[in-house]
Design an enzyme around this catalytic site. Sequence first.
Site, mmCIF file in Angstrom:
data_model
loop_
_atom_site.group_PDB
_atom_site.id
_atom_site.type_symbol
_atom_site.label_atom_id
_atom_site.label_comp_id
_atom_site.label_asym_id
_atom_site.label_seq_id
_atom_site.Cartn_x
_atom_site.Cartn_y
_atom_site.Cartn_z
ATOM 1 N N LYS A 124 6.421 34.718 11.704
ATOM 2 C CA LYS A 124 5.332 33.871 11.228
ATOM 3 C C LYS A 124 4.034 34.115 12.019
ATOM 4 O O LYS A 124 2.944 33.905 11.504
ATOM 5 C CB LYS A 124 5.702 32.388 11.327
ATOM 6 C CG LYS A 124 6.950 31.968 10.550
ATOM 7 C CD LYS A 124 6.689 31.832 9.066
ATOM 8 C CE LYS A 124 7.865 31.227 8.306
ATOM 9 N NZ LYS A 124 9.081 32.051 8.279
HETATM 10 C C1 LIG Z 1 9.984 32.589 7.430
HETATM 11 C C2 LIG Z 1 11.069 33.488 7.885
HETATM 12 C C3 LIG Z 1 11.769 34.323 6.978
HETATM 13 C C4 LIG Z 1 11.515 34.313 5.487
HETATM 14 O O1 LIG Z 1 10.294 34.896 5.120
HETATM 15 P P1 LIG Z 1 9.640 34.612 3.690
HETATM 16 O O2 LIG Z 1 8.303 35.214 3.747
HETATM 17 O O3 LIG Z 1 9.605 33.118 3.544
HETATM 18 O O4 LIG Z 1 10.520 35.248 2.665
HETATM 19 C C5 LIG Z 1 12.741 35.173 7.491
HETATM 20 N N1 LIG Z 1 13.039 35.176 8.806
HETATM 21 C C6 LIG Z 1 12.405 34.380 9.690
HETATM 22 C C7 LIG Z 1 12.811 34.419 11.128
HETATM 23 C C8 LIG Z 1 11.394 33.515 9.277
HETATM 24 O O5 LIG Z 1 10.784 32.721 10.168
#
Ligand SMILES: *Cc1c(COP(=O)(O)O)cnc(C)c1O
Length: 530
Positions: free
Chosen positions: A130
């Site tokens: 993120k």
């Molecule tokens: C948010 C997140 C995801 C999923 O990503 P999306 O863009 O929502 O598909 C996968 N792994 C981690 C560790 C995340 O924080």
Amino acid sequence: MNPSTSSKLDRTENFGGNLFIDTRSVTEDAIPFTQAVINGLAPGGGLYVPQEIPELTIEDITSLADMPYWQRAAAIYKAFNIDLDDAKIDELMQRSYGDNFDTPDICPITSIDEKTHVLELWHGPTSAFKDMALQCLPHFFAASAEKLRSDGDLDNEFCILVATSGDTGKAALEGFKGVEGVSIGVLFPDGGVSDIQRKQMVTTTGSNVYVWAVRGNFDDCQTTLKKVFADTSFAEEIMHDYSVAFSSANSINWGRLLPQIVYYVSTYAELVATGKIEAGSPIDVCVPTGNFGNILAAWYASRMGTPIEHLFCASNENRVLTDFINTGTYDISDREFVLTPSPSMDILVSSNLERQLFELTERDGKSISGWMTDLNTNRTFQVSKDVFGGMREQFLSDSIDNEECLETIRSVFKEHDYLIDPHTAVAYAVAENLRGDNPVVVASTAHWAKFGDNVYRALHNIDPGTPLPDDVAKLTGCELNKLIAKETSKHDIPAGLADLDTMTPRFNEVIDGNVTAVEQAAMRFLTEQS
Ligand SMILES: *Cc1c(COP(=O)(O)O)cnc(C)c1O
């Protein structure tokens, strides 16, 4: 990439000319980037997408390898011809991707073998992917607000409110802290996040941040926050008293998607520059998917000319996307929400899929609107044969159960001496199942130390969901990570995770999970801010 050679990208004649349109075509108004970032959602609930997707040549793409990461990001933003000038974009990108990451590569690639390249998206301040977007969006959010204010289209500041089940809250706090004209408050379920995640949030520094624990679960937090956002009389009061508007800056904001496109284009350039692939040769990408943002960014990168042939959508036991990609029917009418070792992928409604469908229907807002209504009323929708066929040309999908997830962590460590987190493990296992002849880039979305309990289970062959042995269960998250580091000789625990036990918690307020309590808390925070 060079604007002077491509009329389409010529920013001198058509500065900021790439406008943003609504996936549900509720409004015909196309708006500039800055407005799309501030609005977040389109009126009527649709998502903004760029009218024009810039096309890059293979030379454009490979030339990125000569630049530092911030410059690569700036180049992609300029190619999208957003309405901020080049100098501003450069300045913001330097702030977004500098020494706030623990490596100058920002997102380095670890090659497991000749055809398996792990893209590590967790070198930012909170050790999860993120950060790739949330170290960038806040600067562009503030600059967008500033631009609209100076154009006379806006005269207030913003307070971002976020409900989090773990990763997003801390990444948003780190991204928005210290940003001018914006404050941020985060709500998390009391007792509903890991020891590490709670400590990460409540120790956040900065004067424009606040964190509340909420009595209830994540759903209570989110539902209550939605009601706060919908309370127009409260919004008017806040605007009147503090000149502040609430915003969510959530994952459907275009300003969070655009920075994710950058790393796929950049990764291709990097693989060519390091001699791991030939310029122009195809790769596949495998993404652990929840809200469909990360994998959609890979699709945009391919659409822009990056030779990505297949997109592997990896699901955990919440396999709604796998079933959708394999059948053309999205169905949550009879689907239980399952808790898995990869909680950031535990999702039933995958919001960013709407953008993908918009493109797959050749931008048929009416179809999208209809399907989203079906989803709301019947909890299911089915795409047409053509759309299904179009999707199958590029997307493949598979899901992994909890046991296989932990087995994958164990076997990758055993065979390659490389430690991965449960989200990455889902993608790694799916890549093994779906791969053909192309090299595969596996998106690695979190450092293992964010999910130490399940990594410990994996390494010690303990079934998912089974309690840890008493002497391990009594350890703090940091202590458990130290134990794992010792056992595996993986001593790369990021600074932001290693020292949490010694940091002083700043926020210890627990509030009720109802609208009044949250509104009063937000009001106290804004009073303190003003
Ligand atoms: C948010 C997140 C995801 C999923 O990503 P999306 O863009 O929502 O598909 C996968 N792994 C981690 C560790 C995340 O924080």
